[in-house]
Design an enzyme around this catalytic site. Structure first.
Site, PDB file in Angstrom:
ATOM      1  CE  LYS A 209      -7.822   0.286   1.071  1.00 54.67           C
ATOM      2  NZ  LYS A 209      -7.945  -0.265   2.772  1.00 54.67           N
TER       3      LYS A 209
ATOM      4  CB  SER B 254      -1.445  -0.413   0.982  1.00 52.67           C
ATOM      5  OG  SER B 254      -0.348  -0.431   2.446  1.00 52.67           O
TER       6      SER B 254
ATOM      7  CG  HIS C 125      -3.616  -1.319  -1.261  1.00 52.02           C
ATOM      8  ND1 HIS C 125      -4.196  -0.480  -1.498  1.00 52.02           N
ATOM      9  CD2 HIS C 125      -3.693  -1.471   0.018  1.00 52.02           C
ATOM     10  CE1 HIS C 125      -4.480   0.954  -0.466  1.00 52.02           C
ATOM     11  NE2 HIS C 125      -3.879  -0.971   0.392  1.00 52.02           N
TER      12      HIS C 125
HETATM   13  C1  LIG Z   1      -3.063  -3.484   3.400  1.00 53.82           C
HETATM   14  C2  LIG Z   1      -4.194  -3.455   4.261  1.00 53.82           C
HETATM   15  N1  LIG Z   1      -5.012  -3.772   5.024  1.00 53.82           N
HETATM   16  C3  LIG Z   1      -5.813  -3.580   5.695  1.00 53.82           C
HETATM   17  C4  LIG Z   1      -6.454  -2.333   5.460  1.00 53.82           C
HETATM   18  C5  LIG Z   1      -7.506  -1.408   6.859  1.00 53.82           C
HETATM   19  O1  LIG Z   1      -8.678  -2.279   5.558  1.00 53.82           O
HETATM   20  P1  LIG Z   1      -9.944  -0.775   5.916  1.00 53.82           P
HETATM   21  O2  LIG Z   1      -9.411   0.454   5.798  1.00 53.82           O
HETATM   22  O3  LIG Z   1     -10.832  -1.468   4.688  1.00 53.82           O
HETATM   23  O4  LIG Z   1     -10.282  -1.450   6.905  1.00 53.82           O
HETATM   24  C6  LIG Z   1      -5.764  -1.187   5.389  1.00 53.82           C
HETATM   25  C7  LIG Z   1      -6.794  -0.312   4.687  1.00 53.82           C
HETATM   26  O5  LIG Z   1      -6.385   1.009   4.110  1.00 53.82           O
HETATM   27  C8  LIG Z   1      -4.947  -1.779   4.115  1.00 53.82           C
HETATM   28  O6  LIG Z   1      -4.254  -0.955   2.850  1.00 53.82           O
END
Ligand SMILES: Cc1ncc(COP(=O)(O)O)c(C=O)c1O
Length: 432
Positions: free
Chosen positions: A263, A203, A231
């Site tokens: 996302k 990310s 992602h």
């Molecule tokens: C790699 C990753 N895992 C988990 C999450 C957490 O997801 P959420 O924002 O839908 O709670 C994110 C959030 O940006 C993320 O980038």
């Protein structure tokens, strides 16, 4: 002399100063405070007037938008709005209670089964939050006798879950399978169970791990493997099925496919897909599922429709991939540093200094470009960047416009910070 205090006032003061001590630990808040002293406007928590697409409207003004995860340009799609409206009419806005005790609504299992089919695995469980999915799954599945080997750039939710589990944690250099193998060789034998944790598309850097090698390592060292596809789901592969499609891997080779639904699926929540046994285990035990309300049925219906649209209209995935590659190539042509990005939905423009990244975002915002600076503590100091999220909605023209502006404003942002540092070199350091 100090005024005598009532016991209540003293207790209030000590609670307040305790809170202030906690607050001073918030690196983001400190950075915002420091930036304000230098004349930087706070870019966080801006309120939008409408759904953010390729453009966003904030305070009545139109901005070119690179700060939204809606990779496949599905948010506000009329079929999703219709699915949500119908689900709201039938089930209301809430699941009412944990699904374990309050029961399910048809959209819950419809979504989970559609995700399991997409991977070709037995089952799937959807949690109400993506972050909680990682925290709760890792925290519940592993314990003090186990080991968690995780990529150095793994998302906060994965690290929080690892911490909660009480397992021994081994962080390996980002995307370095040799470093991971060295850790496995040295430590795997000391532990009962072990899991390797990675992301399908990182990310912060926008790069992809060597999944075939990770699978070989997990087999060789008797580990499980969790891949967070927050992602990569909807982004990688010919039809957006994610990392296994990109690498041509049988999805059964990975024990836990995790993704958020916030996302590409433009909803909210997260899932774990894998074997029937795994999902059953989580459904009856994982605290973030058992002791938390079920995902609102309207959100499950929205995500299910988004999934259907992604599979029915693969041109969205292709457009996203094409425009992301265009962004990467154009940025490189302009001499901008895109770090390790491979040109899939996330491309950083490396700036270095956190304050310079903040000022650059400010300058760009003033000329109608909305992109977030990513600074310490989200990344190491010295590795601050602007993070561009691409979407199937973006055009080549919009990307040229954005990157031309970045190229112009980057030296100006650096100059502002350098000047400030020169002028304040003798100021006392503000120790908090
Ligand atoms: C790699 C990753 N895992 C988990 C999450 C957490 O997801 P959420 O924002 O839908 O709670 C994110 C959030 O940006 C993320 O980038």
């Amino acid at each position: 002399m100090k005024d005598p205090q009532t016991p209540q006032a003293a207790a209030h003061e000590s609670a307040a100063s305790g809170f202030n001590r906690m607050r001073s630990k918030l690196s983001f808040a400190r950075l915002v405070e420091m930036g304000a002293k230098m004349g930087l406007e706070n870019p966080l928590f801006l309120c939008h007037d409408r759904a953010a697409k390729a453009t966003a409207q904030i305070g009545g003004k139109e901005y070119l938008n690179f700060s939204t995860y809606d990779y496949l340009d599905l948010n506000t799609h009329p079929e999703i709005t219709e699915a949500v409206t119908e689900a709201a009419r039938l089930f209301g806005s809430s699941a009412g209670a944990s699904r374990l005790v309050g029961g399910e609504r048809p959209p819950h299992r419809q979504l989970e089964q559609a995700i399991a089919r997409l991977y070709g695995v037995e089952d799937c469980i959807a949690y109400v939050s993506g972050h909680a999915t990682n925290v709760s799954t890792l925290g519940f599945m592993f314990g003090p006798r186990d080991a968690i080997f995780y990529d150095g750039l793994a998302h906060n939710s994965l690290m929080q879950g690892a911490r909660l589990s009480g397992a021994e944690r081994y962080s390996y250099t980002h995307n370095d399978c040799d470093a991971l193998e060295a850790l496995l060789k040295a430590h795997r034998d000391k532990h009962k169970r072990a899991v390797i944790v990675t992301e399908g598309l990182f990310s912060m850097d926008g790069n992809i791990p060597d999944l075939p090698r990770l699978i070989r390592l997990k087999k060789q060292y008797d580990c499980m493997l969790l891949v967070d596809e927050a992602h990569s789901f909807g982004v990688l592969g010919a039809t957006g099925r994610g990392a296994h499609e990109y690498f041509g891997i049988d999805a059964h080779e990975v024990d836990m496919w995790m993704s958020t639904l916030s996302k590409s699926m433009c909803g909210c929540g997260g899932f774990i897909a894998g074997s029937g046994e795994l999902v059953e285990f989580l459904r009856y035990g994982s605290p973030g599922f058992v002791f938390s309300v079920g995902m609102p049925p309207i959100v499950a219906a929205a995500c299910h429709k988004a999934l259907e649209l992604m599979l029915r209209e693969p041109q969205r995935v292709h457009k996203l991939q094409r425009i992301s590659q265009f962004f990467l190539e154009y940025a490189k042509d302009k001499g901008l540093d895109t770090g390790a990005a491979q040109g899939y939905a996330i491309v950083p423009i490396m700036v270095g200094d956190s304050m310079a990244a903040g000022f650059l975002a400010n300058l760009l915002f003033k000329r109608g470009l909305y992109v977030m600076p990513i600074t310490f503590p989200a990344v190491k100091e010295g590795e601050a960047r602007l993070r561009f999220f691409l979407s199937a909605a973006h055009s080549e023209d919009q990307i040229r416009q954005a990157l031309d502006a970045v190229q112009e404003d980057l030296p100006r942002a650096r100059e502002i910070v350098e000047t400030y540092k020169r002028e304040h070199a003798d100021d006392p350091v503000d120790e908090q």
